[in-house]
Design a protein around this motif. Structure first.
Motif, PDB file in Angstrom:
ATOM      1  N   MET A   1       6.459   8.107 -15.321  1.00 53.18           N
ATOM      2  CA  MET A   1       5.378   7.462 -14.591  1.00 53.18           C
ATOM      3  C   MET A   1       5.896   6.941 -13.250  1.00 53.18           C
ATOM      4  O   MET A   1       6.957   6.334 -13.188  1.00 53.18           O
ATOM      5  CB  MET A   1       4.793   6.297 -15.416  1.00 53.18           C
ATOM      6  N   ARG A   2       5.151   7.194 -12.181  1.00 51.31           N
ATOM      7  CA  ARG A   2       5.553   6.761 -10.855  1.00 51.31           C
ATOM      8  C   ARG A   2       5.540   5.243 -10.771  1.00 51.31           C
ATOM      9  O   ARG A   2       4.631   4.582 -11.284  1.00 51.31           O
ATOM     10  CB  ARG A   2       4.606   7.359  -9.820  1.00 51.31           C
ATOM     11  N   GLN A   3       6.538   4.664 -10.134  1.00 51.81           N
ATOM     12  CA  GLN A   3       6.666   3.216 -10.015  1.00 51.81           C
ATOM     13  C   GLN A   3       6.181   2.748  -8.652  1.00 51.81           C
ATOM     14  O   GLN A   3       6.533   3.318  -7.621  1.00 51.81           O
ATOM     15  CB  GLN A   3       8.126   2.794 -10.220  1.00 51.81           C
ATOM     16  N   PHE A   4       5.348   1.702  -8.657  1.00 49.22           N
ATOM     17  CA  PHE A   4       4.869   1.093  -7.424  1.00 49.22           C
ATOM     18  C   PHE A   4       5.268  -0.374  -7.425  1.00 49.22           C
ATOM     19  O   PHE A   4       5.641  -0.937  -8.453  1.00 49.22           O
ATOM     20  CB  PHE A   4       3.350   1.234  -7.310  1.00 49.22           C
ATOM     21  N   ASN A   5       5.188  -1.005  -6.274  1.00 46.86           N
ATOM     22  CA  ASN A   5       5.564  -2.408  -6.155  1.00 46.86           C
ATOM     23  C   ASN A   5       4.564  -3.343  -6.815  1.00 46.86           C
ATOM     24  O   ASN A   5       4.852  -4.514  -7.046  1.00 46.86           O
ATOM     25  CB  ASN A   5       5.719  -2.793  -4.677  1.00 46.86           C
ATOM     26  N   GLY A   6       3.403  -2.831  -7.094  1.00 46.74           N
ATOM     27  CA  GLY A   6       2.358  -3.617  -7.731  1.00 46.74           C
ATOM     28  C   GLY A   6       1.065  -2.843  -7.670  1.00 46.74           C
ATOM     29  O   GLY A   6       1.003  -1.737  -7.114  1.00 46.74           O
ATOM     30  N   SER A   7       0.021  -3.415  -8.254  1.00 44.56           N
ATOM     31  CA  SER A   7      -1.277  -2.770  -8.296  1.00 44.56           C
ATOM     32  C   SER A   7      -2.354  -3.794  -7.976  1.00 44.56           C
ATOM     33  O   SER A   7      -2.287  -4.938  -8.442  1.00 44.56           O
ATOM     34  CB  SER A   7      -1.515  -2.159  -9.681  1.00 44.56           C
ATOM     35  N   LEU A   8      -3.323  -3.397  -7.167  1.00 42.58           N
ATOM     36  CA  LEU A   8      -4.441  -4.291  -6.868  1.00 42.58           C
ATOM     37  C   LEU A   8      -5.685  -3.469  -6.592  1.00 42.58           C
ATOM     38  O   LEU A   8      -5.631  -2.242  -6.464  1.00 42.58           O
ATOM     39  CB  LEU A   8      -4.108  -5.221  -5.694  1.00 42.58           C
ATOM     40  N   THR A   9      -6.800  -4.165  -6.495  1.00 40.92           N
ATOM     41  CA  THR A   9      -8.082  -3.515  -6.242  1.00 40.92           C
ATOM     42  C   THR A   9      -8.561  -3.859  -4.842  1.00 40.92           C
ATOM     43  O   THR A   9      -8.490  -5.013  -4.423  1.00 40.92           O
ATOM     44  CB  THR A   9      -9.135  -3.982  -7.267  1.00 40.92           C
ATOM     45  N   LEU A  10      -9.031  -2.854  -4.113  1.00 39.24           N
ATOM     46  CA  LEU A  10      -9.584  -3.051  -2.776  1.00 39.24           C
ATOM     47  C   LEU A  10     -11.015  -2.533  -2.761  1.00 39.24           C
ATOM     48  O   LEU A  10     -11.265  -1.373  -3.083  1.00 39.24           O
ATOM     49  CB  LEU A  10      -8.746  -2.310  -1.735  1.00 39.24           C
ATOM     50  N   GLY A  11     -11.941  -3.406  -2.383  1.00 44.12           N
ATOM     51  CA  GLY A  11     -13.340  -3.016  -2.297  1.00 44.12           C
ATOM     52  C   GLY A  11     -13.850  -3.064  -0.873  1.00 44.12           C
ATOM     53  O   GLY A  11     -13.516  -3.986  -0.123  1.00 44.12           O
ATOM     54  N   LEU A  12     -14.647  -2.073  -0.495  1.00 42.30           N
ATOM     55  CA  LEU A  12     -15.342  -2.067   0.782  1.00 42.30           C
ATOM     56  C   LEU A  12     -16.837  -2.164   0.508  1.00 42.30           C
ATOM     57  O   LEU A  12     -17.351  -1.456  -0.370  1.00 42.30           O
ATOM     58  CB  LEU A  12     -15.064  -0.782   1.571  1.00 42.30           C
ATOM     59  N   THR A  13     -17.517  -3.031   1.249  1.00 40.72           N
ATOM     60  CA  THR A  13     -18.961  -3.163   1.074  1.00 40.72           C
ATOM     61  C   THR A  13     -19.667  -2.927   2.407  1.00 40.72           C
ATOM     62  O   THR A  13     -19.048  -2.527   3.390  1.00 40.72           O
ATOM     63  CB  THR A  13     -19.334  -4.539   0.495  1.00 40.72           C
ATOM     64  N   GLY A  14     -20.966  -3.214   2.448  1.00 44.84           N
ATOM     65  CA  GLY A  14     -21.790  -2.812   3.579  1.00 44.84           C
ATOM     66  C   GLY A  14     -21.770  -3.708   4.787  1.00 44.84           C
ATOM     67  O   GLY A  14     -22.583  -3.506   5.693  1.00 44.84           O
ATOM     68  N   ALA A  15     -20.877  -4.683   4.860  1.00 40.81           N
ATOM     69  CA  ALA A  15     -20.769  -5.487   6.071  1.00 40.81           C
ATOM     70  C   ALA A  15     -20.127  -4.668   7.181  1.00 40.81           C
ATOM     71  O   ALA A  15     -19.360  -3.740   6.919  1.00 40.81           O
ATOM     72  CB  ALA A  15     -19.936  -6.745   5.804  1.00 40.81           C
TER      73      ALA A  15
END
Length: 205
Positions: A1-15
């Motif tokens: 499994m590929r290793q990353f420094n961390g994981s997070l969620t990024l959301g874009l909305t209609g602004a």
């Protein structure tokens, strides 16, 4: 499994301010983080209008497009459909503990403040709140109505970080990119990610 420094969620909305979100995505990729990428339907219109880009509708095709555009590693950018309730970010047992919504529309702000989840961006934010994770919202609106301010106060009292897209000018920016990078640097600071995206107060170039 590929290793990353961390994981997070990024959301874009209609602004307005889609460039803030895409600039942040690039910075997170360069920092070695895996990004769960979400978009509202309105965000797609803003991207098309402001960035003059037409992104693929299918999540896998969009992931491929963003991976190439931002020179990401395979599987570094995971894209989920706006109604994909079986995605990891929809459940506390699978979601990352950190999320940024950039830019964050007034409607999204209200939905999160009142626990109303009509799309995956709102549901993912709801999960972060219930799991006592870290949620950063970047509203891009002016002026703020009383409702906007009340919703921001409610969310701040829940531990949410409210970071309006209001770049500083003490570094004497000479381009739009430098204004974007100012906000990206502040967001990365609050995520605890070391960066030199923008000049800091009291520091020489």
């Amino acid at each position: 499994m590929r290793q990353f420094n961390g994981s997070l969620t990024l959301g874009l909305t209609g602004a307005s301010g889609a460039a803030y979100g895409t600039r942040l995505l690039s910075a997170l990729v360069r920092a070695g983080y895996q990004v769960h990428f979400l978009m509202s339907d309105a965000a797609k219109i803003v991207v098309r209008t402001e960035l003059e880009e037409i992104w693929p509708d299918e999540p896998e095709a969009l992931a491929t497009h963003l991976t190439e555009q931002h020179q990401a590693q395979p599987e570094q950018i995971k894209v989920w459909a706006s109604k994909d309730w079986f995605s990891p970010v929809a459940s506390g047992s699978g979601a990352p503990k950190t999320m940024v919504i950039c830019p964050c529309s007034g409607g999204t702000l209200a939905a999160i403040a009142h626990g109303l989840s009509d799309n995956l961006v709102e549901r993912a934010a709801d999960v972060i709140l219930k799991e006592r994770g870290r949620l950063i919202l970047v509203p891009r609106e002016t002026p703020f109505s009383t409702l906007h301010l009340q919703n921001m106060l409610s969310l701040s009292q829940m531990g949410v970080t409210i970071m309006p897209a209001a770049p500083g000018f003490y570094h004497k920016p000479s381009s739009i990119d430098e204004l974007l990078d100012f906000m990206v640097a502040r967001i990365l600071d609050h995520l605890g990610i070391d960066n030199n995206a923008s000049q800091r107060w009291g520091c020489e170039d």
